[in-house]
Design a protein around this motif. Structure first.
Motif, PDB file in Angstrom:
ATOM      1  N   LYS A   1      -3.059  -4.317   2.118  1.00  0.00           N
ATOM      2  CA  LYS A   1      -2.170  -3.666   1.164  1.00  0.00           C
ATOM      3  C   LYS A   1      -0.877  -3.209   1.827  1.00  0.00           C
ATOM      4  O   LYS A   1      -0.314  -2.192   1.465  1.00  0.00           O
ATOM      5  N   LEU A   2      -0.407  -3.968   2.817  1.00  0.00           N
ATOM      6  CA  LEU A   2       0.845  -3.680   3.504  1.00  0.00           C
ATOM      7  C   LEU A   2       0.820  -2.260   4.057  1.00  0.00           C
ATOM      8  O   LEU A   2       1.530  -1.370   3.600  1.00  0.00           O
ATOM      9  N   ARG A   3      -0.039  -2.065   5.037  1.00  0.00           N
ATOM     10  CA  ARG A   3      -0.223  -0.748   5.634  1.00  0.00           C
ATOM     11  C   ARG A   3       1.077  -0.244   6.243  1.00  0.00           C
ATOM     12  O   ARG A   3       1.807  -0.961   6.898  1.00  0.00           O
ATOM     13  N   MET A   4       1.351   1.025   6.038  1.00  0.00           N
ATOM     14  CA  MET A   4       2.591   1.646   6.493  1.00  0.00           C
ATOM     15  C   MET A   4       2.590   1.786   8.012  1.00  0.00           C
ATOM     16  O   MET A   4       1.594   2.184   8.618  1.00  0.00           O
ATOM     17  N   THR A   5       3.728   1.457   8.630  1.00  0.00           N
ATOM     18  CA  THR A   5       3.921   1.604  10.069  1.00  0.00           C
ATOM     19  C   THR A   5       5.294   2.216  10.308  1.00  0.00           C
ATOM     20  O   THR A   5       6.109   2.337   9.387  1.00  0.00           O
ATOM     21  N   MET A   6       5.569   2.574  11.543  1.00  0.00           N
ATOM     22  CA  MET A   6       6.873   3.145  11.863  1.00  0.00           C
ATOM     23  C   MET A   6       8.012   2.144  11.645  1.00  0.00           C
ATOM     24  O   MET A   6       9.047   2.513  11.086  1.00  0.00           O
ATOM     25  N   PRO A   7       7.894   0.864  12.068  1.00  0.00           N
ATOM     26  CA  PRO A   7       8.974  -0.079  11.737  1.00  0.00           C
ATOM     27  C   PRO A   7       9.199  -0.232  10.237  1.00  0.00           C
ATOM     28  O   PRO A   7      10.321  -0.505   9.803  1.00  0.00           O
ATOM     29  N   MET A   8       8.141  -0.037   9.443  1.00  0.00           N
ATOM     30  CA  MET A   8       8.307  -0.162   7.995  1.00  0.00           C
ATOM     31  C   MET A   8       9.142   0.966   7.410  1.00  0.00           C
ATOM     32  O   MET A   8       9.742   0.804   6.341  1.00  0.00           O
ATOM     33  N   THR A   9       9.207   2.110   8.083  1.00  0.00           N
ATOM     34  CA  THR A   9      10.103   3.164   7.603  1.00  0.00           C
ATOM     35  C   THR A   9      11.555   2.698   7.650  1.00  0.00           C
ATOM     36  O   THR A   9      12.341   3.005   6.751  1.00  0.00           O
ATOM     37  N   LEU A  10      11.894   1.928   8.684  1.00  0.00           N
ATOM     38  CA  LEU A  10      13.246   1.365   8.767  1.00  0.00           C
ATOM     39  C   LEU A  10      13.444   0.272   7.725  1.00  0.00           C
ATOM     40  O   LEU A  10      14.557   0.086   7.216  1.00  0.00           O
ATOM     41  N   SER A  11      12.371  -0.453   7.398  1.00  0.00           N
ATOM     42  CA  SER A  11      12.456  -1.450   6.328  1.00  0.00           C
ATOM     43  C   SER A  11      12.740  -0.772   4.994  1.00  0.00           C
ATOM     44  O   SER A  11      13.523  -1.278   4.181  1.00  0.00           O
ATOM     45  N   PHE A  12      12.109   0.372   4.755  1.00  0.00           N
ATOM     46  CA  PHE A  12      12.392   1.148   3.553  1.00  0.00           C
ATOM     47  C   PHE A  12      13.862   1.564   3.511  1.00  0.00           C
ATOM     48  O   PHE A  12      14.533   1.435   2.477  1.00  0.00           O
ATOM     49  N   CYS A  13      14.363   2.071   4.632  1.00  0.00           N
ATOM     50  CA  CYS A  13      15.756   2.531   4.686  1.00  0.00           C
ATOM     51  C   CYS A  13      16.726   1.379   4.462  1.00  0.00           C
ATOM     52  O   CYS A  13      17.704   1.509   3.705  1.00  0.00           O
ATOM     53  N   TYR A  14      16.466   0.239   5.102  1.00  0.00           N
ATOM     54  CA  TYR A  14      17.366  -0.904   4.938  1.00  0.00           C
ATOM     55  C   TYR A  14      17.315  -1.442   3.512  1.00  0.00           C
ATOM     56  O   TYR A  14      18.343  -1.845   2.955  1.00  0.00           O
ATOM     57  N   MET A  15      16.138  -1.428   2.905  1.00  0.00           N
ATOM     58  CA  MET A  15      16.015  -1.889   1.524  1.00  0.00           C
ATOM     59  C   MET A  15      16.813  -0.989   0.583  1.00  0.00           C
ATOM     60  O   MET A  15      17.480  -1.473  -0.342  1.00  0.00           O
ATOM     61  N   ALA A  16      16.769   0.315   0.824  1.00  0.00           N
ATOM     62  CA  ALA A  16      17.545   1.242   0.001  1.00  0.00           C
ATOM     63  C   ALA A  16      19.045   1.068   0.245  1.00  0.00           C
ATOM     64  O   ALA A  16      19.853   1.115  -0.694  1.00  0.00           O
ATOM     65  N   LEU A  17      19.434   0.856   1.504  1.00  0.00           N
ATOM     66  CA  LEU A  17      20.850   0.622   1.814  1.00  0.00           C
ATOM     67  C   LEU A  17      21.353  -0.654   1.152  1.00  0.00           C
ATOM     68  O   LEU A  17      22.486  -0.711   0.654  1.00  0.00           O
ATOM     69  N   LEU A  18      20.511  -1.679   1.142  1.00  0.00           N
ATOM     70  CA  LEU A  18      20.898  -2.940   0.518  1.00  0.00           C
ATOM     71  C   LEU A  18      21.009  -2.789  -0.994  1.00  0.00           C
ATOM     72  O   LEU A  18      21.861  -3.419  -1.626  1.00  0.00           O
ATOM     73  N   TRP A  19      20.158  -1.954  -1.574  1.00  0.00           N
ATOM     74  CA  TRP A  19      20.198  -1.758  -3.025  1.00  0.00           C
ATOM     75  C   TRP A  19      21.502  -1.074  -3.453  1.00  0.00           C
ATOM     76  O   TRP A  19      22.093  -1.437  -4.469  1.00  0.00           O
TER      77      TRP A  19
END
Length: 574
Positions: free
Chosen positions: A194-212
């Protein structure tokens, strides 16, 4: 009792009453805006209704710690990161309206919140007792909700996850190998599905929001700000509240001892967007910072290249169609379109243009430099002509200095957290005393060795290399002309050389090889390698990533000629 409407989330009629008199669904914990009308206060005083408790009765442990969940830790990390981005100038709406919604959607999709809690083995292992039916009247026991939240706004990014610890009572013996409640269960194999949360994924969240929101921050800049310490990532758990104790597997989840990898954060962002079933992102138009024309202008300035090269990069972008809105805009889940790395794409376009004009074969660019040097001697009027040799010497000298500084900073970086970790009240004083002794010894040895104390971090900048046209030493090439190496035909300026060498004749299968082309330094000219190394330093990525994009652009640019050449070679083999 009089509220019989179906829940908009799970379509069930199973309502409870919160402390504020509002209704919430006992099945999925969805809170409605409908509130209960109080008719008789005496009846309300004597009644016993099921409510969300303000805090578990066994919330505080013997060592003064507080029961907390892994998702609450990641929520706090995301909050710190988005606050740092706001300090850098990102729009304030990104925190709650964009990233907050993404996080709530992730919690629901991963079945951590806003959904029916299934009777899984993980829940049984946590020894979850029956839900509280009384309002906790002890005001001294503050739940993790009050530790994490800074505002009382409902639906805030800071308070979404706290209901997990407030609707259940967990025994003190849970999660023996971690300070969190579910730390020992979080790393189980079943969680990876289920796409377990990791520390690199926090940056993926931030980049996804920046791209939006189409902020002028590329992924390479985001990762550089992380490495420079402007965005919390390394030892971020030192910002956790005092009562959130970390030990055992918690450290494996939140401790990071390596820099974030561009490819990992990029791929996880696309997986995350598809996992959340997000719609098509806002269009990347010509006026957007992430458009290749805009990014090429930025990287030309940072690489100290002539401004006239921007006309050539725009021509290449238009020729192969990589400036189209449909090509640049992210559509999650669409496997037919290639994932666009905006910063790498722009750098590759500049490399292709330099190959078109200077060939970069360790021979032709030096001939053009001698030709431009002779014309500069006889040039009494107008700006100077661009000399590749002089540009190479100036940029290489500056690049070597900056690369040496970067290597020294990496070597001196202390991965150990400034805030000491201790897991019991008994050892707290001993650990603090030992830590203070280490700091004192470091200061004394520093004075004896004459080492300079670390200066404060400089303010972040989008440019790593700066060049000023006001310098009289001729180190800035922005205003230099390309007419010294171009020839006019039919009213248009064209390159003198009619030849062009391709990095590869046939692209590899990216899914099988992992790359579109293989890059080995010894197989390519040194001039080409230097240009790749320059943009590799600016983007803080491997040169092979830029080389892949260069090969792809070349195949789009010379598609017809390549097809004829491959067809001719096939006929010869027969």
């Amino acid at each position: 009792r009089d509220f019989n409407e179906r829940c908009a989330q799970c379509s069930e009629v199973n309502w409870g009453v919160t402390d504020g008199g509002g209704f919430y669904c006992r099945s999925c914990h969805n809170v409605t805006e409908r509130t209960r009308e109080v008719v008789n206060t005496d009846f309300i005083t004597n009644s016993r209704v099921q409510t969300i408790s303000k805090g578990s009765r066994q919330q505080e442990k013997n060592d003064g710690g507080c029961e907390w969940y892994i998702c609450e830790g990641f929520q706090l990390v995301l909050r710190k990161q988005v606050e740092a981005l706001e300090a850098l100038g990102v729009c304030p709406q990104m925190k709650d309206e964009i990233l907050g919604n993404f996080w709530r959607c992730y919690l629901q999709k991963s079945e951590q919140a806003y959904c029916k809690r299934p009777a899984r083995e993980t829940v049984k292992a946590l020894s979850v007792c029956e839900r509280s039916t009384d309002v906790d009247s002890d005001p001294e026991r503050s739940s993790l909700l009050h530790l994490l939240s800074l505002s009382e706004s409902e639906g805030d990014l800071q308070t979404d996850c706290s209901f997990v610890s407030s609707v259940s009572k967990v025994s003190e013996s849970t999660s023996v190998y971690s300070g969190s409640v579910d730390g020992s269960l979080y790393l189980m194999k079943g969680q990876k599905e289920k796409l377990r949360m990791t520390m690199p994924m926090t940056l993926s969240f931030c980049y996804m929001a920046l791209l939006w929101v189409r902020e002028p921050i590329t992924l390479s800049e985001l990762l550089r700000f992380v490495v420079e310490g402007h965005i919390p990532y390394f030892n971020v758990f030192q910002h956790f509240p005092e009562k959130m104790k970390l030990c055992g597997l918690d450290l494996k989840i939140f401790c990071v001892e390596s820099s974030p990898v561009y490819e990992e954060v990029f791929n996880k962002m696309h997986e995350l967007a598809a996992f959340l079933d997000l719609p098509r992102f806002p269009d990347i138009t010509e006026s957007c910072f992430l458009h290749p024309d805009m990014l090429c202008m930025k990287y030309l300035m940072e690489a100290n290249l002539p401004d006239e090269l921007h006309n050539w990069t725009c021509r290449v972008v238009k020729k192969i169609g990589i400036g189209e809105v449909d090509f640049l805009t992210l559509t999650p889940g669409n496997k037919s379109t290639r994932k666009v790395k905006y910063d790498v794409l722009a750098a590759a376009v500049i490399v292709v243009v330099l190959k078109l004009l200077f060939l970069l074969d360790d021979h032709y660019e030096w001939i053009l430099s001698e030709f431009a040097e002779e014309r500069n001697k006889n040039n009494a009027e107008g700006g100077p002509y661009f000399e590749f040799r002089k540009w190479y010497e100036v940029v290489k000298r500056s690049l070597d200095v900056e690369q040496k500084k970067l290597d020294e900073e990496r070597a001196k970086y202390l991965w150990r957290c400034e805030k000491p970790l201790f897991y019991s009240v008994k050892r707290k004083s001993k650990v603090l005393k030992r830590r203070q002794m280490v700091v004192n010894l470091q200061n004394q040895f520093g004075k004896l060795s004459g080492s300079v104390q670390r200066a404060e971090k400089p303010n972040p900048s989008s440019f790593q290399l700066s060049w000023s046209e006001e310098n009289t030493d001729g180190s800035c090439f922005h205003g230099h002309s390309l007419k010294g190496i171009l020839q006019e035909k039919c009213g248009l300026l064209k390159a003198m050389n009619p030849d062009y060498w391709l990095c590869t004749l046939k692209l590899c299968n990216e899914k099988l090889c992992g790359h579109l082309a293989h890059y080995r330094e010894v197989e390519f000219p040194q001039s080409y390698h230097f240009v790749l190394g320059l943009f590799s330093f600016l983007l803080r990525i491997q040169p092979s990533y830029i080389h892949d994009e260069v090969c792809l652009i070349e195949h789009k640019l010379f598609n017809k000629k390549l097809y004829k050449k491959l067809k001719y070679s096939t006929v010869l083999r027969k």
